[in-house]
Design a protein around this motif. Structure first.
Motif, PDB file in Angstrom:
ATOM      1  N   MET A 286       0.849  -1.168   0.000  1.00 27.46           N
ATOM      2  CA  MET A 286       0.000   0.000   0.000  1.00 27.46           C
ATOM      3  C   MET A 286       0.890   1.225   0.000  1.00 27.46           C
ATOM      4  O   MET A 286       1.617   1.479   0.942  1.00 27.46           O
ATOM      5  N   GLY A 287       0.861   2.001  -1.071  1.00 28.28           N
ATOM      6  CA  GLY A 287       1.714   3.178  -1.199  1.00 28.28           C
ATOM      7  C   GLY A 287       1.094   4.426  -0.626  1.00 28.28           C
ATOM      8  O   GLY A 287      -0.060   4.441  -0.230  1.00 28.28           O
ATOM      9  N   GLN A 288       1.864   5.505  -0.622  1.00 31.75           N
ATOM     10  CA  GLN A 288       1.384   6.787  -0.118  1.00 31.75           C
ATOM     11  C   GLN A 288       0.308   7.387  -1.014  1.00 31.75           C
ATOM     12  O   GLN A 288      -0.409   8.276  -0.601  1.00 31.75           O
ATOM     13  N   ASP A 289       0.185   6.926  -2.250  1.00 29.35           N
ATOM     14  CA  ASP A 289      -0.753   7.511  -3.200  1.00 29.35           C
ATOM     15  C   ASP A 289      -2.114   6.800  -3.217  1.00 29.35           C
ATOM     16  O   ASP A 289      -2.829   6.840  -4.199  1.00 29.35           O
ATOM     17  N   VAL A 290      -2.484   6.167  -2.117  1.00 33.05           N
ATOM     18  CA  VAL A 290      -3.756   5.464  -2.017  1.00 33.05           C
ATOM     19  C   VAL A 290      -4.896   6.459  -2.217  1.00 33.05           C
ATOM     20  O   VAL A 290      -4.897   7.545  -1.654  1.00 33.05           O
ATOM     21  N   LYS A 291      -5.864   6.097  -3.048  1.00 36.83           N
ATOM     22  CA  LYS A 291      -7.045   6.926  -3.285  1.00 36.83           C
ATOM     23  C   LYS A 291      -8.115   6.522  -2.292  1.00 36.83           C
ATOM     24  O   LYS A 291      -8.566   5.387  -2.270  1.00 36.83           O
ATOM     25  N   LEU A 292      -8.505   7.467  -1.440  1.00 40.39           N
ATOM     26  CA  LEU A 292      -9.495   7.199  -0.420  1.00 40.39           C
ATOM     27  C   LEU A 292     -10.842   7.808  -0.811  1.00 40.39           C
ATOM     28  O   LEU A 292     -10.893   8.913  -1.337  1.00 40.39           O
ATOM     29  N   THR A 293     -11.898   7.070  -0.536  1.00 35.56           N
ATOM     30  CA  THR A 293     -13.245   7.517  -0.853  1.00 35.56           C
ATOM     31  C   THR A 293     -14.003   7.788   0.443  1.00 35.56           C
ATOM     32  O   THR A 293     -14.139   6.885   1.272  1.00 35.56           O
ATOM     33  N   PRO A 294     -14.506   9.021   0.636  1.00 34.68           N
ATOM     34  CA  PRO A 294     -15.319   9.286   1.829  1.00 34.68           C
ATOM     35  C   PRO A 294     -16.741   8.783   1.630  1.00 34.68           C
ATOM     36  O   PRO A 294     -17.270   8.796   0.518  1.00 34.68           O
ATOM     37  N   ARG A 295     -17.328   8.309   2.727  1.00 32.78           N
ATOM     38  CA  ARG A 295     -18.714   7.844   2.690  1.00 32.78           C
ATOM     39  C   ARG A 295     -19.302   7.974   4.085  1.00 32.78           C
ATOM     40  O   ARG A 295     -18.623   7.771   5.082  1.00 32.78           O
ATOM     41  N   THR A 296     -20.578   8.311   4.151  1.00 33.57           N
ATOM     42  CA  THR A 296     -21.288   8.318   5.426  1.00 33.57           C
ATOM     43  C   THR A 296     -21.508   6.877   5.858  1.00 33.57           C
ATOM     44  O   THR A 296     -21.966   6.048   5.066  1.00 33.57           O
ATOM     45  N   ALA A 297     -21.179   6.581   7.104  1.00 37.14           N
ATOM     46  CA  ALA A 297     -21.331   5.226   7.632  1.00 37.14           C
ATOM     47  C   ALA A 297     -22.793   4.943   7.948  1.00 37.14           C
ATOM     48  O   ALA A 297     -23.558   5.848   8.291  1.00 37.14           O
ATOM     49  N   THR A 298     -23.161   3.678   7.850  1.00 39.03           N
ATOM     50  CA  THR A 298     -24.506   3.228   8.207  1.00 39.03           C
ATOM     51  C   THR A 298     -24.387   2.130   9.253  1.00 39.03           C
ATOM     52  O   THR A 298     -23.296   1.619   9.522  1.00 39.03           O
ATOM     53  N   ILE A 299     -25.508   1.732   9.794  1.00 39.96           N
ATOM     54  CA  ILE A 299     -25.522   0.668  10.798  1.00 39.96           C
ATOM     55  C   ILE A 299     -24.959  -0.632  10.215  1.00 39.96           C
ATOM     56  O   ILE A 299     -24.391  -1.455  10.945  1.00 39.96           O
ATOM     57  N   ASP A 300     -25.047  -0.819   8.899  1.00 41.56           N
ATOM     58  CA  ASP A 300     -24.494  -2.014   8.254  1.00 41.56           C
ATOM     59  C   ASP A 300     -22.967  -2.051   8.319  1.00 41.56           C
ATOM     60  O   ASP A 300     -22.365  -3.105   8.137  1.00 41.56           O
ATOM     61  N   ASP A 301     -22.335  -0.916   8.584  1.00 44.37           N
ATOM     62  CA  ASP A 301     -20.879  -0.831   8.674  1.00 44.37           C
ATOM     63  C   ASP A 301     -20.360  -1.098  10.092  1.00 44.37           C
ATOM     64  O   ASP A 301     -19.151  -1.121  10.319  1.00 44.37           O
TER      65      ASP A 301
END
Length: 183
Positions: free
Chosen positions: A1-16
Motif C-alpha cells: 500500500m503506497g502513499q498515493d492510495v485513493k481514499l473515498t469518503p462515505r457516510t457510515a450506516t448501521i451495516d458498517d
C-alpha cells in the motif's frame, strides 16, 4: 500500500458497524501505546468507542481504500461529548442549539496501517464542514493524548485541564477537552 492510495469518503450506516468496531479496536490498541500504559489502553475500550447514535443520525464518516476502512470519525448535534455504546460514560441525547452550543467532534480513529497520511485531518474537515452546514459556529471534542497533537495542528485549543475518565475497573484514562471556532 503506497502513499498515493485513493481514499473515498462515505457516510457510515448501521451495516458498517462490525467493520467499524474492528478498525476502532485496532486503533485504540495500537495507536495509544506511546501515551498510555497497557492498563489504560485496556480501560480505553470502556471510555472510548463508537456511539451508534452517530450512525442513526447520519453524522459518522468513513474513508475507504476500496472496501477497507482506513479511518473514521463523526460529529454530533447532541449533548454527549464522548464515549461509545460499550462505554460507561452517560449518554445525553438531547439536541444542541447551534446558536449557543458547540457541535461535538466524536469517535475519530485511523486504522494503524494508514497513519501519517492526513486521514485525521480529512475526516475532521468532513465533520467541521457538516457541522457548519448545520449552523454550528464552534466545535468541541474530548481528545485522547495521542490525538491532541493533530487537533492542535488543526486549530483546536485546550478548554480545560486534562481529566481522568475512570473505567469500571478503576483505571483512569486521561482526556483533554478541546474546542475551535468554525467561522
Amino acid at each position: 500500500m503506497g502513499q498515493d492510495v485513493k481514499l473515498t469518503p462515505r457516510t457510515a450506516t448501521i451495516d458498517d458497524l462490525d467493520a467499524l468496531k474492528i478498525t476502532i479496536r485496532r486503533a485504540i490498541d495500537q495507536l495509544q501505546s506511546g501515551f498510555l500504559t497497557p492498563d489504560q489502553i485496556r480501560a480505553s475500550h470502556q471510555v472510548m468507542g463508537l456511539d451508534t447514535q452517530l450512525l442513526r443520525d447520519g453524522t459518522y464518516f468513513m474513508l475507504l481504500d476500496g472496501d477497507t476502512i482506513a479511518g473514521c470519525g463523526g460529529w454530533s448535534y447532541r449533548k454527549t461529548l464522548f464515549g461509545g455504546d460499550a462505554s460507561i460514560v452517560a449518554r445525553e441525547p438531547e439536541r444542541l442549539d447551534p446558536a449557543i452550543d458547540a457541535a461535538r467532534i466524536r469517535a475519530m480513529y485511523t486504522d494503524p496501517g494508514y497513519v501519517r497520511r492526513g486521514l485525521g485531518r480529512m475526516i475532521l474537515d468532513l465533520c467541521e464542514s457538516a457541522a457548519r452546514t448545520a449552523g454550528f459556529v464552534r466545535s468541541e471534542m474530548m481528545a485522547t493524548l495521542a490525538g491532541e497533537p493533530l487537533y492542535t495542528a488543526c486549530g483546536y485549543r485546550r478548554l480545560e485541564a486534562p481529566i481522568a475518565a475512570a473505567a469500571a475497573d478503576g483505571v483512569s484514562v486521561p482526556l483533554v477537552r478541546m474546542g475551535k471556532s468554525l467561522q
